[in-house]
Scaffold this active site. Structure first.
Site, PDB file in Angstrom:
ATOM      1  N   GLY A  92       0.842  -1.179   0.000  1.00 19.95           N
ATOM      2  CA  GLY A  92       0.000   0.000   0.000  1.00 19.95           C
ATOM      3  C   GLY A  92       0.883   1.236   0.000  1.00 19.95           C
ATOM      4  O   GLY A  92       2.087   1.142   0.296  1.00 19.95           O
ATOM      5  N   GLN A 145       3.050   9.865   1.802  1.00 19.22           N
ATOM      6  CA  GLN A 145       4.350   9.204   1.619  1.00 19.22           C
ATOM      7  C   GLN A 145       5.090   9.665   0.364  1.00 19.22           C
ATOM      8  O   GLN A 145       6.277   9.390   0.220  1.00 19.22           O
ATOM      9  CB  GLN A 145       4.186   7.677   1.574  1.00 19.22           C
ATOM     10  N   CYS A 169       7.104  -0.546   6.841  1.00 17.67           N
ATOM     11  CA  CYS A 169       6.587   0.616   6.119  1.00 17.67           C
ATOM     12  C   CYS A 169       7.661   1.125   5.164  1.00 17.67           C
ATOM     13  O   CYS A 169       8.840   1.168   5.532  1.00 17.67           O
ATOM     14  CB  CYS A 169       6.225   1.704   7.134  1.00 17.67           C
ATOM     15  N   LEU A 170       7.237   1.508   3.958  1.00 17.44           N
ATOM     16  CA  LEU A 170       8.206   2.023   2.978  1.00 17.44           C
ATOM     17  C   LEU A 170       8.834   3.336   3.450  1.00 17.44           C
ATOM     18  O   LEU A 170       9.881   3.727   2.955  1.00 17.44           O
ATOM     19  CB  LEU A 170       7.532   2.229   1.620  1.00 17.44           C
ATOM     20  N   HIS A 208      -3.257   0.393   8.365  1.00 20.10           N
ATOM     21  CA  HIS A 208      -1.913   0.987   8.290  1.00 20.10           C
ATOM     22  C   HIS A 208      -1.924   2.197   7.351  1.00 20.10           C
ATOM     23  O   HIS A 208      -1.389   3.260   7.690  1.00 20.10           O
ATOM     24  CB  HIS A 208      -0.920  -0.079   7.796  1.00 20.10           C
ATOM     25  N   GLU A 209      -2.558   2.040   6.182  1.00 22.07           N
ATOM     26  CA  GLU A 209      -2.571   3.151   5.216  1.00 22.07           C
ATOM     27  C   GLU A 209      -3.426   4.305   5.717  1.00 22.07           C
ATOM     28  O   GLU A 209      -3.064   5.473   5.552  1.00 22.07           O
ATOM     29  CB  GLU A 209      -3.068   2.665   3.851  1.00 22.07           C
ATOM     30  N   HIS A 225      -1.589   6.662   7.917  1.00 23.63           N
ATOM     31  CA  HIS A 225      -0.732   7.649   7.244  1.00 23.63           C
ATOM     32  C   HIS A 225      -1.478   8.964   6.992  1.00 23.63           C
ATOM     33  O   HIS A 225      -0.874  10.032   6.990  1.00 23.63           O
ATOM     34  CB  HIS A 225      -0.232   7.102   5.904  1.00 23.63           C
TER      35      HIS A 225
END
Ligand code: ZN
Length: 196
Positions: A49, A54, A102-103, A144-145, A148
């Site tokens: 995702g 991000q 996480c990226l 999680h997304e 953000h």
């Protein structure tokens, strides 16, 4: 379409509350290009995702997709979803231990609790209103997304900081035991449209 740079923990845009989009903004060329870039950037980075903050854009949009992902070989498939102005509502009290990375947080994973059953309401990229029920391990990805968009990173929710691990150490020492624990949540993972 282009791959954008993914901002890393410490960048203030990851700590802002992202703002909602108006209907005419969703249809704009700029937003449509942003969505294309989010999908391409997520795929290029091997993520499950990616949220607009991000890539440095504080708007309430995220994309999710899982297809044979080498970064997350245990993750059940999720067809591509583009969520604008999403709302996530827990269904029931069930939770599961989610080992997340996480990226925007390089080479770190940690254990936290996520709702096992959620209802996700959002506007899609064509402006249609969608309601879906997301269950099991897949529900964690959506939560999680969503975090953000509210300036929250998974490290904020890690219940015991001693569970923090690099990816190598995760695979070597923690993955098998954790997979055993969440086997049921992997089996029941799904994304289904919901008629209310
Ligand atoms: Zn993330």
């Amino acid at each position: 379409m282009s791959v954008r740079e993914i901002v890393q923990i410490g960048h203030p845009v990851l700590r802002e509350r992202a703002r909602e989009l108006a209907p005419d903004e969703i249809a704009s060329q700029e937003t449509q290009r942003l969505i294309d870039d989010l999908v391409e950037t997520m795929r290029a980075a091997g993520g499950a995702g990616l949220a607009a903050p991000q890539v440095g854009v504080p708007l309430r949009i995220f994309v999710v997709e899982v297809r044979d992902n080498p970064r997350y070989p245990y993750k059940p498939a999720i067809p591509l979803r583009v969520l604008v102005n999403p709302v996530v509502r827990p269904l029931g009290d069930g939770t599961f231990p989610s080992y997340e990375g996480c990226l925007s947080v390089p080479n770190l994973r940690g254990l936290l609790d996520r709702h096992a059953d959620v209802e996700v309401s959002y506007t899609d990229r064509d402006g249609a209103e969608v309601v879906e029920r997301v269950t099991g391990l897949s529900a964690g990805t959506f939560q999680h997304e969503l975090d953000h968009l509210d300036g929250i990173l998974f490290v904020d929710r890690v219940t015991d900081p001693r569970t923090l691990t690099t990816w190598d150490e995760f695979r070597r020492r923690h993955e098998a035991a954790w997979l055993e624990q969440v086997r049921g949540q992997i089996a029941r993972a799904s994304v289904e449209s919901r008629t209310t």
